[in-house]
Design a protein around this motif. Structure first.
Motif, PDB file in Angstrom:
ATOM      1  N   SER A   1      39.490  36.482  54.780  1.00 25.20           N
ATOM      2  CA  SER A   1      40.934  36.727  54.772  1.00 25.20           C
ATOM      3  C   SER A   1      41.695  35.644  54.007  1.00 25.20           C
ATOM      4  CB  SER A   1      41.460  36.829  56.207  1.00 25.20           C
ATOM      5  OG  SER A   1      41.161  35.656  56.950  1.00 25.20           O
ATOM      6  N   THR A   2      41.252  34.390  54.099  1.00 27.04           N
ATOM      7  CA  THR A   2      41.912  33.320  53.345  1.00 27.04           C
ATOM      8  C   THR A   2      41.746  33.542  51.849  1.00 27.04           C
ATOM      9  OG1 THR A   2      41.589  31.723  55.139  1.00 27.04           O
ATOM     10  CG2 THR A   2      42.033  30.830  52.954  1.00 27.04           C
ATOM     11  N   ASN A   3      40.558  33.967  51.436  1.00 24.90           N
ATOM     12  CA  ASN A   3      40.330  34.202  50.011  1.00 24.90           C
ATOM     13  C   ASN A   3      41.129  35.392  49.486  1.00 24.90           C
ATOM     14  OD1 ASN A   3      38.693  32.018  49.975  1.00 24.90           O
ATOM     15  ND2 ASN A   3      36.823  33.086  49.417  1.00 24.90           N
ATOM     16  N   VAL A   4      41.386  36.368  50.331  1.00 25.49           N
ATOM     17  CA  VAL A   4      42.265  37.464  49.932  1.00 25.49           C
ATOM     18  C   VAL A   4      43.664  36.914  49.650  1.00 25.49           C
ATOM     19  CG1 VAL A   4      43.399  39.599  50.684  1.00 25.49           C
ATOM     20  CG2 VAL A   4      40.960  39.252  51.138  1.00 25.49           C
ATOM     21  N   GLU A   5      44.130  36.014  50.500  1.00 27.73           N
ATOM     22  CA  GLU A   5      45.446  35.389  50.294  1.00 27.73           C
ATOM     23  C   GLU A   5      45.459  34.550  49.007  1.00 27.73           C
ATOM     24  OE1 GLU A   5      48.306  35.456  51.963  1.00 27.73           O
ATOM     25  OE2 GLU A   5      47.883  36.163  53.989  1.00 27.73           O
ATOM     26  N   ILE A   6      44.369  33.832  48.752  1.00 32.52           N
ATOM     27  CA  ILE A   6      44.293  33.037  47.521  1.00 32.52           C
ATOM     28  C   ILE A   6      44.359  33.964  46.307  1.00 32.52           C
ATOM     29  CG2 ILE A   6      42.819  31.512  46.141  1.00 32.52           C
ATOM     30  CD1 ILE A   6      41.711  30.394  48.794  1.00 32.52           C
ATOM     31  N   ALA A   7      43.629  35.072  46.374  1.00 34.77           N
ATOM     32  CA  ALA A   7      43.635  36.029  45.263  1.00 34.77           C
ATOM     33  C   ALA A   7      45.043  36.548  44.994  1.00 34.77           C
ATOM     34  CB  ALA A   7      42.682  37.180  45.573  1.00 34.77           C
ATOM     35  N   ARG A   8      45.790  36.852  46.047  1.00 32.55           N
ATOM     36  CA  ARG A   8      47.165  37.339  45.867  1.00 32.55           C
ATOM     37  C   ARG A   8      48.025  36.307  45.142  1.00 32.55           C
ATOM     38  NH1 ARG A   8      47.567  39.536  52.121  1.00 32.55           N
ATOM     39  NH2 ARG A   8      46.599  41.586  51.753  1.00 32.55           N
ATOM     40  N   ALA A   9      47.745  35.029  45.418  1.00 27.83           N
ATOM     41  CA  ALA A   9      48.528  33.955  44.791  1.00 27.83           C
ATOM     42  C   ALA A   9      48.094  33.684  43.354  1.00 27.83           C
ATOM     43  CB  ALA A   9      48.411  32.679  45.623  1.00 27.83           C
ATOM     44  N   LEU A  10      47.004  34.310  42.896  1.00 31.17           N
ATOM     45  CA  LEU A  10      46.473  34.055  41.552  1.00 31.17           C
ATOM     46  C   LEU A  10      46.801  35.167  40.559  1.00 31.17           C
ATOM     47  CD1 LEU A  10      42.907  32.685  42.424  1.00 31.17           C
ATOM     48  CD2 LEU A  10      44.831  31.379  41.495  1.00 31.17           C
ATOM     49  N   ARG A  11      47.578  36.139  40.964  1.00 31.84           N
ATOM     50  CA  ARG A  11      47.808  37.302  40.113  1.00 31.84           C
ATOM     51  C   ARG A  11      48.448  36.943  38.765  1.00 31.84           C
ATOM     52  NH1 ARG A  11      47.523  42.388  41.996  1.00 31.84           N
ATOM     53  NH2 ARG A  11      49.263  43.037  40.654  1.00 31.84           N
ATOM     54  N   ALA A  12      49.202  35.872  38.737  1.00 32.20           N
ATOM     55  CA  ALA A  12      49.880  35.488  37.490  1.00 32.20           C
ATOM     56  C   ALA A  12      49.144  34.389  36.734  1.00 32.20           C
ATOM     57  CB  ALA A  12      51.307  35.044  37.789  1.00 32.20           C
ATOM     58  N   THR A  13      47.932  34.034  37.165  1.00 29.56           N
ATOM     59  CA  THR A  13      47.176  32.947  36.537  1.00 29.56           C
ATOM     60  C   THR A  13      46.090  33.534  35.642  1.00 29.56           C
ATOM     61  OG1 THR A  13      47.562  31.577  38.492  1.00 29.56           O
ATOM     62  CG2 THR A  13      45.875  30.840  36.946  1.00 29.56           C
ATOM     63  N   ALA A  14      45.997  33.058  34.425  1.00 36.15           N
ATOM     64  CA  ALA A  14      45.025  33.586  33.456  1.00 36.15           C
ATOM     65  C   ALA A  14      43.661  32.943  33.682  1.00 36.15           C
ATOM     66  CB  ALA A  14      45.514  33.327  32.035  1.00 36.15           C
ATOM     67  N   LEU A  15      42.913  33.496  34.607  1.00 34.95           N
ATOM     68  CA  LEU A  15      41.562  33.023  34.866  1.00 34.95           C
ATOM     69  C   LEU A  15      40.673  34.221  35.186  1.00 34.95           C
ATOM     70  CD1 LEU A  15      41.849  33.376  38.092  1.00 34.95           C
ATOM     71  CD2 LEU A  15      42.337  30.946  38.132  1.00 34.95           C
ATOM     72  N   THR A  16      39.390  33.946  35.345  1.00 29.19           N
ATOM     73  CA  THR A  16      38.434  34.989  35.692  1.00 29.19           C
ATOM     74  C   THR A  16      37.970  34.778  37.119  1.00 29.19           C
ATOM     75  OG1 THR A  16      37.658  35.202  33.409  1.00 29.19           O
ATOM     76  CG2 THR A  16      36.204  36.031  35.140  1.00 29.19           C
ATOM     77  N   VAL A  17      38.106  35.793  37.940  1.00 28.16           N
ATOM     78  CA  VAL A  17      37.656  35.740  39.330  1.00 28.16           C
ATOM     79  C   VAL A  17      36.414  36.611  39.466  1.00 28.16           C
ATOM     80  CG1 VAL A  17      38.200  36.312  41.719  1.00 28.16           C
ATOM     81  CG2 VAL A  17      39.955  35.291  40.253  1.00 28.16           C
TER      82      VAL A  17
ATOM     83  N   GLY B   1      45.314  45.386  39.008  1.00 29.20           N
ATOM     84  CA  GLY B   1      46.547  45.594  38.247  1.00 29.20           C
ATOM     85  C   GLY B   1      47.199  44.326  37.736  1.00 29.20           C
ATOM     86  N   ALA B   2      46.652  43.166  38.082  1.00 30.89           N
ATOM     87  CA  ALA B   2      47.227  41.907  37.599  1.00 30.89           C
ATOM     88  C   ALA B   2      47.055  41.813  36.087  1.00 30.89           C
ATOM     89  CB  ALA B   2      46.555  40.724  38.287  1.00 30.89           C
ATOM     90  N   GLN B   3      48.106  41.393  35.395  1.00 29.38           N
ATOM     91  CA  GLN B   3      48.067  41.311  33.937  1.00 29.38           C
ATOM     92  C   GLN B   3      47.315  40.075  33.448  1.00 29.38           C
ATOM     93  OE1 GLN B   3      49.359  43.802  31.849  1.00 29.38           O
ATOM     94  NE2 GLN B   3      49.428  44.817  33.851  1.00 29.38           N
ATOM     95  N   ALA B   4      47.283  39.019  34.262  1.00 28.17           N
ATOM     96  CA  ALA B   4      46.716  37.755  33.797  1.00 28.17           C
ATOM     97  C   ALA B   4      45.248  37.595  34.178  1.00 28.17           C
ATOM     98  CB  ALA B   4      47.528  36.590  34.362  1.00 28.17           C
ATOM     99  N   ALA B   5      44.932  37.804  35.433  1.00 28.01           N
ATOM    100  CA  ALA B   5      43.587  37.526  35.927  1.00 28.01           C
ATOM    101  C   ALA B   5      42.603  38.640  35.572  1.00 28.01           C
ATOM    102  CB  ALA B   5      43.622  37.332  37.435  1.00 28.01           C
ATOM    103  N   GLU B   6      41.398  38.250  35.232  1.00 29.59           N
ATOM    104  CA  GLU B   6      40.305  39.195  35.002  1.00 29.59           C
ATOM    105  C   GLU B   6      39.396  39.165  36.227  1.00 29.59           C
ATOM    106  OE1 GLU B   6      36.530  39.967  31.960  1.00 29.59           O
ATOM    107  OE2 GLU B   6      37.992  38.381  31.543  1.00 29.59           O
ATOM    108  N   VAL B   7      38.926  40.333  36.643  1.00 28.21           N
ATOM    109  CA  VAL B   7      38.103  40.429  37.849  1.00 28.21           C
ATOM    110  C   VAL B   7      36.717  40.959  37.501  1.00 28.21           C
ATOM    111  CG1 VAL B   7      37.898  41.374  40.179  1.00 28.21           C
ATOM    112  CG2 VAL B   7      40.162  40.887  39.223  1.00 28.21           C
TER     113      VAL B   7
END
Length: 262
Positions: free
Chosen positions: A107-123, A136-142
């Motif tokens: 659950s904590t990692n889900v919250e972290i993911a929500r906070a990363l939607r605008a960050t250009a990184l790969t998860v 649907g995030a424009q910046a992060a790649e999953v």
């Protein structure tokens, strides 16, 4: 700890033992017998009664805090938790654009993911819930890791998931943990889950561990890693001061995040 007289009622003595457990994470039967001026047999009876109520976990010579019990992931994710949200936001702020971040279920990692939607990184994640939080995030790649989904943790585990990890190199991994003990490190409660978490550490340059206060001072059934293997450790100021001090001596890169009282 002061030395109360031996006429303290067992219920009061057990409450004081519980208070000490919450501050330090463990108690020693011999020390308690001296402090309360009672026999070790009396202390052992106290610890047996406390264990039967789920208040402690008996070990040789004393007791530890009980291993936290968790609801299934959808219930935890749907429950509002200011401490979790604050820790997650701080963890997300430590991640840099361009990094490859390996994220476990939780659950904590889900919250972290929500906070990363605008960050250009790969998860890269074994968690459908984490992937959905970034959908649907424009910046992060999953990138998804597949395999058998454990219904309780909500993450893919087992041989297929482990095989996919061997073909990965991440900048940062964020394993979910069930318990954190200053002496022995981070713990889980499922053998297959812990094998996946250990593999995460092996394929990552650095390890970031985020631990809610309810998990600090306890141990699980399966050890994931020692404190020395954690590069950054985040806890909140809801953790008892004595426990914060103990962690600071063994985890130089400990960060205490202000959350406030529950």
């Amino acid at each position: 700890m002061t030395h109360p007289s031996s006429d303290v009622l067992p219920q009061e003595r057990q409450q004081r033992i519980l208070d000490q457990l919450r501050r330090h994470g463990r108690v020693v039967a011999n020390d308690l017998a001296v402090a309360f001026a009672v026999s070790e047999d009396s202390i052992r009876r106290d610890l047996r009664e406390m264990a039967s109520k789920g208040l402690c976990r008996r070990v040789y010579g004393g007791a530890l805090l009980p291993t936290p019990q968790f609801d299934a992931l959808p219930e935890r994710v749907g429950r509002r938790d200011p401490e979790r949200s604050t820790l997650a936001a701080h963890a997300a702020s430590l991640l840099l654009p361009g990094q490859v971040v390996l994220m476990d279920a939780g659950s904590t990692n889900v919250e972290i993911a929500r906070a990363l939607r605008a960050t250009a990184l790969t998860v890269v994640t074994n968690s459908p819930a984490v992937a959905d939080a970034l959908a649907g995030a424009q910046a992060a790649e999953v990138v998804m890791i597949g395999g058998r989904i454990d219904p309780r943790s909500g993450g893919a585990i087992g041989s297929i998931a482990l095989q996919q990890l061997t073909r990965l190199q991440a900048d940062v991994c964020i394993p979910g943990v069930c318990a954190l003990d200053p002496e022995t490190g981070i713990w889980g409660i499922n053998a297959e889950e812990c094998a996946f978490k250990q593999a995460m550490l092996r394929v990552s340059d650095t390890t970031l561990v985020v631990v809610a206060s309810e998990k600090v001072g306890a141990r699980g059934s399966f050890r994931i890693a020692g404190i020395e293997q954690i590069d950054q450790l985040l806890i909140s100021d809801r953790v008892a001061v004595e426990m914060q001090t103990r962690l600071a001596t063994v985890a130089p890169r400990l960060q205490r995040v202000p959350v406030g009282k529950a």
